[in-house]
Enzyme design. Structure first.
Site, PDB file in Angstrom:
ATOM      1  N   GLU A  43      47.165  41.893  31.676  1.00 45.81           N
ATOM      2  CA  GLU A  43      47.185  42.084  30.225  1.00 45.81           C
ATOM      3  C   GLU A  43      45.825  42.655  29.824  1.00 45.81           C
ATOM      4  O   GLU A  43      44.803  42.355  30.435  1.00 45.81           O
ATOM      5  CB  GLU A  43      47.401  40.730  29.566  1.00 45.81           C
ATOM      6  CG  GLU A  43      47.363  40.711  28.051  1.00 45.81           C
ATOM      7  CD  GLU A  43      47.392  39.294  27.492  1.00 45.81           C
ATOM      8  OE1 GLU A  43      47.797  39.138  26.332  1.00 45.81           O
ATOM      9  OE2 GLU A  43      47.008  38.340  28.215  1.00 45.81           O
ATOM     10  N   LYS A 109      54.499  41.868  23.418  1.00 47.35           N
ATOM     11  CA  LYS A 109      54.353  40.421  23.584  1.00 47.35           C
ATOM     12  C   LYS A 109      54.958  39.666  22.402  1.00 47.35           C
ATOM     13  O   LYS A 109      54.605  39.906  21.246  1.00 47.35           O
ATOM     14  CB  LYS A 109      52.870  40.083  23.729  1.00 47.35           C
ATOM     15  CG  LYS A 109      52.558  38.632  24.038  1.00 47.35           C
ATOM     16  CD  LYS A 109      51.035  38.476  24.194  1.00 47.35           C
ATOM     17  CE  LYS A 109      50.630  37.064  24.533  1.00 47.35           C
ATOM     18  NZ  LYS A 109      49.136  36.956  24.616  1.00 47.35           N
ATOM     19  N   CYS A 149      51.336  36.731  29.607  1.00 45.44           N
ATOM     20  CA  CYS A 149      50.374  35.646  29.437  1.00 45.44           C
ATOM     21  C   CYS A 149      50.937  34.418  28.715  1.00 45.44           C
ATOM     22  O   CYS A 149      51.631  33.616  29.321  1.00 45.44           O
ATOM     23  CB  CYS A 149      49.131  36.190  28.719  1.00 45.44           C
ATOM     24  SG  CYS A 149      47.650  35.158  28.941  1.00 45.44           S
TER      25      CYS A 149
END
Length: 262
Positions: A43, A109, A149
């Site tokens: 990321e 995300k 993440c």
């Protein structure tokens, strides 16, 4: 049986997208030299958190994404890496780009890092779509899911990716260091592979301590199998993880423990 050789290029991204693209290009070439057909990068590969993300954000046809496409095409490998693109409301999207032979996909995300005193949502607009893509092979294909993440803390997303047929889930991360964070990373990466009953390849930023800020990664990039067993892991430092994904193991675990389709 379908076997896929994969890699995770654990590195430290800095604030300069141009320098980071050069670092990424070298890492992708090393992964291809190691025989990988897919390589994950962290990321925020484009620019580390703490950078002025609004200033460096680019659309998916911008220079950084174009550079990723070029090296992916040059060496014949699928690349998954984190970048930032402008959002309509003035924030940015924390986006994964998957690109390479026969592949072009992106994931924004969904679950933002509003935890441990951080407020990612002040700067980043969330995505809303669960994303998978087909990785074409000579005789067959694999389905690859994408997550980023903090998504690791949301089991339902990984169950959904498993239900969508993912054989492999790629999880780029910038997993900040702190008390208990290594243990949480190790637990969650294994658990989410088990939730999806799929292979999981998680690539974190390598551990480093920028001046005046907390570490932006702990390393420990990992390949876990569909039962949640660790097959390969890196330490804290920059490096290249290489491993193999066997789709027969996905089929076998889903047959023995039929939970994700219930």
């Amino acid at each position: 049986m379908t076997t896929l050789r994969v890699a995770a290029a654990q590195l430290n991204a800095g604030p300069d997208p141009i320098a980071n693209l050069a670092l990424t290009t070298d890492a992708v070439r090393r992964a291809a030299d190691a025989g990988a057909e897919l390589v994950a990068l962290p990321e925020a590969t484009m620019a580390a958190f703490g950078t002025d993300l609004r200033a460096i954000a680019e659309p998916l046809d911008g220079p950084f994404a174009t550079g990723l496409r070029k090296v992916a095409a040059d060496v014949g490998i699928v690349v998954v890496a984190g970048l930032f693109e402008p959002a309509e409301d003035g924030r940015v999207h924390n986006t994964l780009l998957a690109t390479g032979p026969g592949v072009e996909a992106s994931y924004r995300k969904i679950h933002l890092y509003d935890a441990f005193g951080s407020r990612e949502s002040e700067l980043v607009a969330p995505g809303s779509e669960v994303v998978t893509f087909e990785l074409p092979r000579v005789k067959d294909s694999l389905t690859v899911g994408l997550a980023t993440c903090f998504d690791l803390r949301f089991a339902g997303l990984f169950t959904e990716l498993g239900q969508a047929g993912s054989d492999l889930i790629v999880v780029p991360a910038s997993w900040g260091a702190g008390p208990g964070k290594e243990e949480q990373w190790d637990l969650l990466t294994r658990a989410r592979a088990s939730d999806a009953q799929a292979w999981l390849l998680a690539c974190d930023q390598a551990f480093a301590t920028p001046v005046g800020t907390d570490p932006l990664g702990i390393g420990r990039s990992v390949l876990a199998d569909p039962a949640g067993r660790v097959r390969a892991r890196l330490g804290a430092e920059a490096g290249l993880l290489v491993g193999a994904v066997d789709t027969d193991e996905v089929t076998a675990i889903r047959a023995r423990v039929p939970v994700i389709m219930r």
